[in-house]
Design a protein around this motif. Structure first.
Motif, PDB file in Angstrom:
ATOM      1  N   ASP A  74       0.852  -1.190   0.000  1.00 26.45           N
ATOM      2  CA  ASP A  74       0.000   0.000   0.000  1.00 26.45           C
ATOM      3  C   ASP A  74       0.884   1.234   0.000  1.00 26.45           C
ATOM      4  O   ASP A  74       1.173   1.804   1.038  1.00 26.45           O
ATOM      5  N   ARG A  75       1.298   1.634  -1.185  1.00 19.07           N
ATOM      6  CA  ARG A  75       2.221   2.760  -1.310  1.00 19.07           C
ATOM      7  C   ARG A  75       1.449   4.066  -1.256  1.00 19.07           C
ATOM      8  O   ARG A  75       0.539   4.289  -2.040  1.00 19.07           O
ATOM      9  N   ASP A  76       1.830   4.932  -0.304  1.00 16.09           N
ATOM     10  CA  ASP A  76       1.229   6.259  -0.215  1.00 16.09           C
ATOM     11  C   ASP A  76       1.659   7.099  -1.409  1.00 16.09           C
ATOM     12  O   ASP A  76       2.760   6.913  -1.939  1.00 16.09           O
ATOM     13  N   ALA A  77       0.811   8.058  -1.770  1.00 16.32           N
ATOM     14  CA  ALA A  77       1.127   8.917  -2.910  1.00 16.32           C
ATOM     15  C   ALA A  77       2.411   9.711  -2.680  1.00 16.32           C
ATOM     16  O   ALA A  77       3.128  10.016  -3.618  1.00 16.32           O
ATOM     17  N   GLY A  78       2.729  10.029  -1.425  1.00 15.08           N
ATOM     18  CA  GLY A  78       3.920  10.806  -1.118  1.00 15.08           C
ATOM     19  C   GLY A  78       5.195   9.987  -1.030  1.00 15.08           C
ATOM     20  O   GLY A  78       6.285  10.548  -0.944  1.00 15.08           O
ATOM     21  N   MET A  79       5.076   8.666  -1.066  1.00 18.54           N
ATOM     22  CA  MET A  79       6.250   7.794  -0.967  1.00 18.54           C
ATOM     23  C   MET A  79       7.024   7.855  -2.273  1.00 18.54           C
ATOM     24  O   MET A  79       6.447   7.797  -3.351  1.00 18.54           O
ATOM     25  N   THR A  80       8.332   7.975  -2.170  1.00 16.70           N
ATOM     26  CA  THR A  80       9.169   8.002  -3.364  1.00 16.70           C
ATOM     27  C   THR A  80      10.132   6.826  -3.356  1.00 16.70           C
ATOM     28  O   THR A  80      10.465   6.273  -2.308  1.00 16.70           O
ATOM     29  N   ARG A  81      10.555   6.476  -4.526  1.00 14.33           N
ATOM     30  CA  ARG A  81      11.531   5.401  -4.661  1.00 14.33           C
ATOM     31  C   ARG A  81      12.858   5.800  -4.015  1.00 14.33           C
ATOM     32  O   ARG A  81      13.558   4.971  -3.445  1.00 14.33           O
ATOM     33  N   GLU A  82      13.175   7.082  -4.097  1.00 10.69           N
ATOM     34  CA  GLU A  82      14.399   7.580  -3.472  1.00 10.69           C
ATOM     35  C   GLU A  82      14.350   7.389  -1.958  1.00 10.69           C
ATOM     36  O   GLU A  82      15.364   7.057  -1.337  1.00 10.69           O
ATOM     37  N   ALA A  83      13.173   7.585  -1.348  1.00 12.33           N
ATOM     38  CA  ALA A  83      13.037   7.382   0.095  1.00 12.33           C
ATOM     39  C   ALA A  83      13.283   5.926   0.460  1.00 12.33           C
ATOM     40  O   ALA A  83      13.901   5.623   1.489  1.00 12.33           O
ATOM     41  N   VAL A  84      12.823   5.020  -0.385  1.00  7.48           N
ATOM     42  CA  VAL A  84      13.064   3.593  -0.150  1.00  7.48           C
ATOM     43  C   VAL A  84      14.563   3.312  -0.239  1.00  7.48           C
ATOM     44  O   VAL A  84      15.141   2.647   0.626  1.00  7.48           O
ATOM     45  N   GLY A  85      15.221   3.836  -1.255  1.00  7.06           N
ATOM     46  CA  GLY A  85      16.662   3.647  -1.408  1.00  7.06           C
ATOM     47  C   GLY A  85      17.440   4.234  -0.240  1.00  7.06           C
ATOM     48  O   GLY A  85      18.370   3.615   0.277  1.00  7.06           O
ATOM     49  N   GLU A  86      17.058   5.421   0.196  1.00  6.74           N
ATOM     50  CA  GLU A  86      17.730   6.047   1.338  1.00  6.74           C
ATOM     51  C   GLU A  86      17.528   5.224   2.609  1.00  6.74           C
ATOM     52  O   GLU A  86      18.445   5.099   3.425  1.00  6.74           O
ATOM     53  N   ALA A  87      16.349   4.650   2.783  1.00  8.50           N
ATOM     54  CA  ALA A  87      16.079   3.815   3.957  1.00  8.50           C
ATOM     55  C   ALA A  87      16.980   2.587   3.952  1.00  8.50           C
ATOM     56  O   ALA A  87      17.469   2.161   5.005  1.00  8.50           O
ATOM     57  N   LEU A  88      17.226   2.013   2.782  1.00 10.11           N
ATOM     58  CA  LEU A  88      18.119   0.861   2.682  1.00 10.11           C
ATOM     59  C   LEU A  88      19.534   1.231   3.107  1.00 10.11           C
ATOM     60  O   LEU A  88      20.184   0.488   3.841  1.00 10.11           O
ATOM     61  N   VAL A  89      19.988   2.400   2.669  1.00 14.42           N
ATOM     62  CA  VAL A  89      21.334   2.849   3.015  1.00 14.42           C
ATOM     63  C   VAL A  89      21.422   3.163   4.511  1.00 14.42           C
ATOM     64  O   VAL A  89      22.385   2.779   5.176  1.00 14.42           O
ATOM     65  N   GLU A  90      20.413   3.858   5.039  1.00 15.87           N
ATOM     66  CA  GLU A  90      20.424   4.222   6.458  1.00 15.87           C
ATOM     67  C   GLU A  90      20.416   2.993   7.363  1.00 15.87           C
ATOM     68  O   GLU A  90      21.115   2.968   8.380  1.00 15.87           O
ATOM     69  N   GLN A  91      19.614   1.996   7.009  1.00 17.09           N
ATOM     70  CA  GLN A  91      19.496   0.808   7.853  1.00 17.09           C
ATOM     71  C   GLN A  91      20.661  -0.153   7.658  1.00 17.09           C
ATOM     72  O   GLN A  91      21.000  -0.902   8.569  1.00 17.09           O
ATOM     73  N   GLY A  92      21.212  -0.158   6.482  1.00 14.80           N
ATOM     74  CA  GLY A  92      22.288  -1.089   6.175  1.00 14.80           C
ATOM     75  C   GLY A  92      21.734  -2.393   5.628  1.00 14.80           C
ATOM     76  O   GLY A  92      20.590  -2.768   5.884  1.00 14.80           O
ATOM     77  N   LEU A  93      22.555  -3.059   4.869  1.00 10.91           N
ATOM     78  CA  LEU A  93      22.127  -4.289   4.202  1.00 10.91           C
ATOM     79  C   LEU A  93      21.764  -5.395   5.188  1.00 10.91           C
ATOM     80  O   LEU A  93      20.840  -6.166   4.941  1.00 10.91           O
ATOM     81  N   ALA A  94      22.465  -5.467   6.311  1.00 10.66           N
ATOM     82  CA  ALA A  94      22.154  -6.517   7.292  1.00 10.66           C
ATOM     83  C   ALA A  94      20.734  -6.372   7.820  1.00 10.66           C
ATOM     84  O   ALA A  94      20.042  -7.367   8.037  1.00 10.66           O
ATOM     85  N   ALA A  95      20.276  -5.144   8.003  1.00 11.25           N
ATOM     86  CA  ALA A  95      18.938  -4.911   8.552  1.00 11.25           C
ATOM     87  C   ALA A  95      17.825  -5.236   7.556  1.00 11.25           C
ATOM     88  O   ALA A  95      16.728  -5.618   7.964  1.00 11.25           O
TER      89      ALA A  95
END
Length: 103
Positions: A66-87
């Motif tokens: 359920d993707r919100d209209a305000g969600m961006t692909r860049e935000a998903v990518g940034e979340a991956l970097v912030e959390q790290g691959l292990a997470a």
């Protein structure tokens, strides 16, 4: 948003302070395959440690239930970097398992 249901092959991903549910539906996997190429090759790259960050972000992006209209692909990518691959690896394992096993 409801929690991820493991029985349905869903996984959770934290993005911007909220938890997104990733569900590898047929439509989501077709969209991912159109962008990334054959899914079996994607699984092979992941198993060999050759899955790129962009590929990971794309797979997750297409599988957001359920993707919100305000969600961006860049935000998903940034979340991956912030959390790290292990997470984020547990969510990736769930999606790859569903690709291989089906539901």
């Amino acid at each position: 948003m409801s929690a991820a249901n493991a029985l349905r092959g869903e996984a959770a991903l934290r993005v911007g302070g909220c938890t997104l549910v990733l569900r590898p539906s047929f439509a989501a996997l077709v969209a991912a395959e159109e962008e990334l190429g054959p899914l079996f090759a994607l699984v092979e790259r992941a198993a060999d440690g050759r899955l790129g960050l962009g590929e990971l972000a794309a797979l997750f992006w297409h599988c957001i239930r359920d993707r919100d209209a305000g969600m961006t692909r860049e935000a998903v990518g940034e979340a991956l970097v912030e959390q790290g691959l292990a997470a984020v690896t547990p969510a990736l394992r769930v999606l790859l398992g569903q690709i291989l096993q089906g539901q």
